[in-house]
Design an enzyme around this catalytic site. Structure first.
Site, PDB file in Angstrom:
ATOM      1  N   HIS A   1     -30.029  39.184  80.523  1.00 49.74           N
ATOM      2  CA  HIS A   1     -30.130  37.834  81.080  1.00 49.74           C
ATOM      3  C   HIS A   1     -31.466  37.577  81.773  1.00 49.74           C
ATOM      4  O   HIS A   1     -31.938  36.432  81.775  1.00 49.74           O
ATOM      5  CB  HIS A   1     -28.974  37.569  82.042  1.00 49.74           C
ATOM      6  CG  HIS A   1     -27.699  37.225  81.345  1.00 49.74           C
ATOM      7  ND1 HIS A   1     -26.854  36.222  81.764  1.00 49.74           N
ATOM      8  CD2 HIS A   1     -27.118  37.748  80.233  1.00 49.74           C
ATOM      9  CE1 HIS A   1     -25.816  36.140  80.957  1.00 49.74           C
ATOM     10  NE2 HIS A   1     -25.952  37.074  80.017  1.00 49.74           N
TER      11      HIS A   1
ATOM     12  N   HIS B   1     -22.285  43.431  73.397  1.00 51.70           N
ATOM     13  CA  HIS B   1     -20.969  43.143  73.962  1.00 51.70           C
ATOM     14  C   HIS B   1     -20.013  44.324  73.862  1.00 51.70           C
ATOM     15  O   HIS B   1     -18.915  44.272  74.416  1.00 51.70           O
ATOM     16  CB  HIS B   1     -20.362  41.922  73.263  1.00 51.70           C
ATOM     17  CG  HIS B   1     -20.915  40.631  73.753  1.00 51.70           C
ATOM     18  ND1 HIS B   1     -20.700  39.424  73.105  1.00 51.70           N
ATOM     19  CD2 HIS B   1     -21.679  40.335  74.842  1.00 51.70           C
ATOM     20  CE1 HIS B   1     -21.309  38.457  73.776  1.00 51.70           C
ATOM     21  NE2 HIS B   1     -21.912  38.984  74.825  1.00 51.70           N
TER      22      HIS B   1
ATOM     23  N   TRP C   1     -14.248  43.616  75.051  1.00 55.88           N
ATOM     24  CA  TRP C   1     -14.344  43.215  73.643  1.00 55.88           C
ATOM     25  C   TRP C   1     -13.672  44.222  72.715  1.00 55.88           C
ATOM     26  O   TRP C   1     -13.377  43.891  71.573  1.00 55.88           O
ATOM     27  CB  TRP C   1     -15.810  43.079  73.253  1.00 55.88           C
ATOM     28  CG  TRP C   1     -16.474  41.829  73.740  1.00 55.88           C
ATOM     29  CD1 TRP C   1     -16.610  40.653  73.037  1.00 55.88           C
ATOM     30  CD2 TRP C   1     -17.115  41.613  74.996  1.00 55.88           C
ATOM     31  NE1 TRP C   1     -17.294  39.731  73.797  1.00 55.88           N
ATOM     32  CE2 TRP C   1     -17.614  40.292  75.014  1.00 55.88           C
ATOM     33  CE3 TRP C   1     -17.311  42.402  76.127  1.00 55.88           C
ATOM     34  CZ2 TRP C   1     -18.303  39.743  76.091  1.00 55.88           C
ATOM     35  CZ3 TRP C   1     -17.991  41.864  77.205  1.00 55.88           C
ATOM     36  CH2 TRP C   1     -18.479  40.551  77.183  1.00 55.88           C
TER      37      TRP C   1
END
Length: 366
Positions: free
Chosen positions: A123, A247, A263
């Protein structure tokens, strides 16, 4: 929804390789997770790092224009390694991060800090815009508004606080370097590929280069949105699918993102299980949170709408299948794409060589 791969109960076949090593050995000896120290940032100069000056790097604007176009002149990002620091100094930082990870394996329902640190690196880098060379990891600007309060960054203060002690111990390292290095450690120490990493990010302590909100992925969107967003950062469809394989680590939390759950079963091991799980059967989860998907077989795993877009769009699906069938290929492509992500927009000296960090296990074997 059509099934393209074996059911989740069969995902541990030869297409997926687990490398437990130090993770499993350390976990057995962990009595409990250590407390997280709390620190507070200020809007001035959190640490007077030798690398945290805001040099103009005179004469570099023309080079930036040549590299990124005329509009990039105001967003020059020249790597500057602190004087006297070498690969061995950064290996020490890596070792400290990796050791702290190994001491906190029970954190977040045994997910550890892998996903947190990988998400932080992702991020802080994912705000990059190639059109004007703005955003990205260079300035370490996530401590400033509005970036700090971007809804897509909710919960990342945990990762920043985890790493804060190393800004104190190594006052010469920049936030951008530390946060991206933490992501590299998370991938490698969880059994993932070696990631090429370069130092030299220079902190913006004036908040003058904070990117606007809205650049990070919105998980509620469709395939076209995903394609366009990653193209803004300079990635093609193959690189996009590889990067979303991140993920595999960690889990979502309703109080942060509005989504909840891991996930897949490999939430503390870096593998290709994200893809094999994605190719199973899914249905929309009935609950009071945001729209997400739940696997038909166990009801224990989740996918975001943007994850599902990878199997719904043909230009993504072929790469999902490719990585589900070949973990080594996924590792190779992810390593290259992730190194690009965390370095986007930064101009490195011609003689700058990437660092490949040794894992703790590799050092134990020496």
């Amino acid at each position: 929804m059509a099934t393209f791969a074996p059911h989740i109960s069969k995902i541990t076949k030869s297409s997926t390789k687990f490398n437990y090593g130090r993770i499993a050995k350390t976990f057995l000896g962990v009595a409990g997770s250590a407390a997280i120290a709390t620190y507070f940032y200020n809007n001035g100069n959190p640490f007077n790092n030798n690398n945290n000056n805001n040099n103009n790097n005179g004469g570099s604007k023309n080079a930036a224009k040549a590299l990124f176009g005329a509009s990039a002149g105001a967003n020059v990002k020249i790597a500057k390694v602190p004087e006297g620091k070498s690969a061995s100094d950064y290996q020490k930082v890596y070792n400290d991060i990796a050791t702290k990870i190994s001491e906190n394996l029970e954190f977040d329902e045994n997910a550890g800090y892998y996903g947190q640190l990988l998400r932080l690196a992702w991020h802080t880098s994912g705000t990059y815009d190639k059109s004007d060379n703005s955003g990205g990891s260079y300035g370490g600007t996530m401590i400033f508004a509005p970036e700090e309060f971007d809804p897509e960054n909710a919960g990342l203060q945990v990762g920043r606080e985890f790493l804060m002690e190393f800004l104190v111990k190594y006052p010469w390292i920049s936030r951008g370097d530390l946060w991206t290095l933490g992501g590299v450690a998370a991938v490698q120490e969880s059994g993932g590929p070696k990631i090429e990493w370069r130092p030299g990010r220079v902190d913006d302590n004036t908040a003058s280069k904070v990117p606007p909100n809205g650049r990070l992925p919105d998980a509620s969107k469709d395939g076209k949105y995903v394609k366009d967003l990653f193209a803004r950062m300079g990635f093609n469809e193959r690189e996009t699918v590889a990067l979303l394989g991140a993920h595999v680590l960690g889990r979502c939390h309703k109080h942060n993102s509005g989504y909840d759950g891991p996930w897949g079963p490999s939430f503390n091991q870096f593998t290709n299980v994200f893809y094999t799980t994605l190719l199973g059967d899914w249905h929309v989860k009935k609950w009071d949170g945001k729209k997400q998907y739940e696997d038909d077989e166990t009801g224990e795993f989740m996918m975001l709408p943007t994850d599902m877009a990878l199997k719904e769009e043909s230009y993504f699906l072929k790469y999902v299948k490719m990585y589900a069938d070949d973990q080594d290929l996924f590792f190779k492509d992810f390593a290259k794409a992730f190194s690009k992500l965390i370095s986007n927009g930064i101009k490195y000296p011609a003689d700058s060589k990437p660092i490949l960090f040794k894992t703790l296990d590799e050092q134990d074997e020496e």
